[in-house]
Design a protein around this motif. Structure first.
Motif: not given
Length: 188
Positions: A103-109, A135-138, A149-156
Motif C-alpha cells: 500500500x502507498x499512503x499519500x497524505x497531504x500536509x 492514520x484513520x484514512x490509512x 490510499x490518498x487521505x485528502x481525496x474524498x472521491x476515490x
C-alpha cells in the motif's frame, strides 16, 4: 528482518527541505533523497523476501500527494515521494501473487515535526490534517486493500478514473520516430 513476528512494515522514512531547487546545493539534497528513497527501499527489500516466502504480510509505504503534483513546489521532496508511489505500485504487482499486500499512503500536509525540521513555521500552513486523521484514512485503505490510499481525496472514483486512462494505454511508450521520448533523447 528475519523475525517471523514482523508481518507488517510501516515504511515512513521521510525528510523535507524548504527552499526551491536552485536554492539547494547538491550536497544538501543528498540526505533527503537517500532517506526518502534508499532507506525506504532497503527496509522493504529486507522484509519482502521473508513475507513472500511466508505467503502473507504487508508493506505500507508513506508517500505524499506532493509526489503527484510538481506544482506544489518542493521538487526534490516531491520527486522522492513519486519514487515511493512507483515503488509501492511495483511491489504490489510483484508481491500480490505471493500473498503480500503493498500500500502507498499519500497524505497531504500533516501536522508533524517534518515542518519544523524543514525550517517551516507550521502555524503559517492552512488546512493541515492531524496525524490521527491520516492514520484513520490509512487504516480504512488498508482494510479495503487499496493499492493507493490518498487521505485528502474524498472521491476515490477520481483516482480510479486516472488509473483507467493510464492502464488504457495513454502512457504506453512508442518506438516510432514521432515519440516524444525519442525526440527528447530518452531511450525507453
Amino acid at each position: 528482518m528475519d523475525d517471523a513476528r514482523i508481518g507488517i512494515l510501516i515504511n515512513n522514512a521521510c525528510m523535507a527541505q524548504s527552499g526551491g531547487f536552485t536554492d539547494q546545493s547538491a550536497d544538501s539534497i543528498h540526505q533527503p533523497v537517500t532517506l526518502n528513497t534508499l532507506a525506504l527501499t532497503r527496509l522493504a527489500s529486507a522484509i519482502a523476501p521473508r513475507l513472500a516466502n511466508a505467503g502473507e504480510g504487508a508493506i505500507v509505504n508513506i508517500g505524499s500527494v506532493v509526489g503527484l503534483a510538481p506544482e506544489f513546489g518542493m521538487s526534490v521532496y516531491g520527486a522522492s515521494k513519486a519514487f515511493v508511489l512507483f515503488l509501492s505500485q511495483g511491489l504490489g504487482l510483484e508481491l500480490a501473487p505471493k500473498g503480500v499486500y503493498a500500500q502507498a499512503v499519500l497524505p497531504a500536509g500533516t501536522r508533524t515535526v517534518i515542518w519544523e525540521r524543514a525550517g517551516i513555521d507550521v502555524n503559517t500552513l492552512p488546512d493541515l490534517m492531524d496525524v490521527s486523521e491520516l492514520v484513520d484514512a490509512a487504516l480504512v485503505g488498508f482494510d479495503r486493500r487499496e493499492g493507493i490510499t490518498i487521505p485528502p481525496l474524498h472521491d476515490a472514483a477520481r483516482w480510479d478514473e486516472l488509473d483507467v486512462v493510464r492502464l488504457g494505454g495513454a502512457f504506453r511508450p512508442s518506438t516510432g520516430r514521432g515519440s516524444r521520448a525519442l525526440q527528447a533523447g530518452c531511450l525507453i
